[in-house]
Design an enzyme around this catalytic site. Structure first.
Site, PDB file in Angstrom:
ATOM      1  CG  HIS A  71     -19.735  65.338  42.691  1.00 34.54           C
ATOM      2  ND1 HIS A  71     -18.565  65.367  43.414  1.00 34.54           N
ATOM      3  CD2 HIS A  71     -20.632  64.667  43.466  1.00 34.54           C
ATOM      4  CE1 HIS A  71     -18.741  64.726  44.568  1.00 34.54           C
ATOM      5  NE2 HIS A  71     -19.995  64.309  44.618  1.00 34.54           N
TER       6      HIS A  71
ATOM      7  NE  ARG B 239     -25.129  59.701  56.879  1.00 34.18           N
ATOM      8  CZ  ARG B 239     -24.045  60.088  56.218  1.00 34.18           C
ATOM      9  NH1 ARG B 239     -23.676  61.363  56.243  1.00 34.18           N
ATOM     10  NH2 ARG B 239     -23.339  59.232  55.538  1.00 34.18           N
TER      11      ARG B 239
ATOM     12  CG  HIS C 250     -17.108  63.231  47.862  1.00 33.85           C
ATOM     13  ND1 HIS C 250     -18.452  63.460  47.953  1.00 33.85           N
ATOM     14  CD2 HIS C 250     -16.537  64.024  48.805  1.00 33.85           C
ATOM     15  CE1 HIS C 250     -18.711  64.355  48.895  1.00 33.85           C
ATOM     16  NE2 HIS C 250     -17.544  64.709  49.428  1.00 33.85           N
TER      17      HIS C 250
ATOM     18  CE1 TYR D 118     -18.172  58.477  43.512  1.00 31.87           C
ATOM     19  CE2 TYR D 118     -18.688  60.659  44.356  1.00 31.87           C
ATOM     20  CZ  TYR D 118     -18.807  59.287  44.441  1.00 31.87           C
ATOM     21  OH  TYR D 118     -19.541  58.710  45.439  1.00 31.87           O
TER      22      TYR D 118
ATOM     23  CD  GLN E 110     -23.584  66.321  43.463  1.00 30.27           C
ATOM     24  OE1 GLN E 110     -23.717  65.101  43.519  1.00 30.27           O
ATOM     25  NE2 GLN E 110     -23.207  67.048  44.518  1.00 30.27           N
TER      26      GLN E 110
ATOM     27  NE  ARG F 213     -20.810  68.224  47.845  1.00 30.83           N
ATOM     28  CZ  ARG F 213     -21.610  67.619  48.734  1.00 30.83           C
ATOM     29  NH1 ARG F 213     -21.630  66.299  48.812  1.00 30.83           N
ATOM     30  NH2 ARG F 213     -22.381  68.330  49.530  1.00 30.83           N
TER      31      ARG F 213
END
Length: 282
Positions: free
Chosen positions: A108, A256, A111, A113, A30, A161
């Site tokens: 990416h 997670r 989020h 960025y 990524q 993403r």
């Protein structure tokens, strides 16, 4: 982790070769640029990534001079030279990822960025061709995408993403915008959209819960007709099977749960009576 120096290539190749030697798994790189969220402290060791570095901060780039939070560094609005440099960095990293042997590449754009901050109207207040309408705000992210897609082998897949919503009611990205973004990505040769959400603004109020981002994947998949990857509080094989069987995504990504149990996939296969997975040699 990074892919911005020649010595990183051999280090990544060691990891990729290990994965390919000892499993049938594929491995994806990524690529992302931190943008206005960069130059912060380590989240789990230094009081959280909401704080700038104690010293040695590097200058940040963004679409507009708007810090992520008031106490954070103000990014420099990118000019054409900055954009060309960032595109070149992405292309170089894509070529190095291929040299290292990666099977897939993801860009990416989520989020908060750099590329995400161009897409969101909360962080992009430009009055040139790269601001204003959604099509204009997507212009630079698509320039990066097109350049990386051209540098990456045509027979290897690429994903993007995205943050499907800003989780901000007043003026943020919405699910309708996410559908439009996915259509643009599809038109530019994206193979699959990795549908996340939020983390673009400290004002976000996410509707958090189990599989809470799956509805965005579901909508994009059916409205656009592009494969999607669902992410976000997908907690195990039962959740994955529910999402896939209902046609709400084509892939599911779990972070997670795999940190908690690195053998999660093997244990799920055992529980479901599937014998097609080969355990690595001890």
């Amino acid at each position: 982790a990074g892919l911005y120096r020649p010595e990183h290539v051999s280090a990544w190749r060691r990891i990729v070769d290990f994965v390919h030697r000892w499993s049938a798994a594929k491995i994806c790189m990524q690529l992302g640029h931190a943008g206005r969220k960069g130059s912060t402290r380590v989240p789990w060791a230094e009081g959280g990534d909401r704080m700038p570095l104690a010293d040695g901060n590097w200058p940040l780039l963004g679409p507009s001079p708007i810090p992520y939070e008031p106490h954070r560094q103000v990014p420099r609005p990118m000019d054409r030279a900055d954009m060309d440099a960032v595109i070149a960095d992405h292309v170089r990293a894509a070529r190095w990822a291929h040299e290292a042997g990666f099977d897939m590449l993801e860009v990416h754009m989520a989020h908060g960025y750099l590329l995400s901050s161009f897409i969101s109207p909360l962080s992009n207040r430009r009055d040139d061709a790269y601001g204003g309408s959604l099509a204009n705000r997507m212009r630079f992210p698509l320039e990066v995408w097109d350049a990386v897609r051209a540098a990456w082998p045509a027979d290897r897949p690429m994903s993007v993403r995205i943050s499907a919503t800003d989780w901000v009611d007043d003026g943020g990205l919405t699910g309708d915008d996410a559908v439009a973004v996915a259509r643009m990505l599809q038109a530019h040769g994206c193979d699959i959209v990795d549908v996340s959400a939020g983390q673009t603004s400290p004002a976000a109020r996410p509707d958090y819960g189990r599989m809470f981002q799956v509805p965005f994947s579901d909508r994009i998949r059916h409205a656009v007709g592009i494969p999607t990857m669902a992410v976000g509080a997908i907690l195990g094989a039962d959740h994955v099977n529910t999402v896939l069987a209902a046609g709400r995504a084509d892939l599911c990504a779990l972070a997670r749960p795999h940190l908690r149990d690195p053998y999660l996939t093997f244990h799920a296969a055992e529980a479901y009576g599937y014998a097609g997975l080969a355990w690595p040699d001890p």
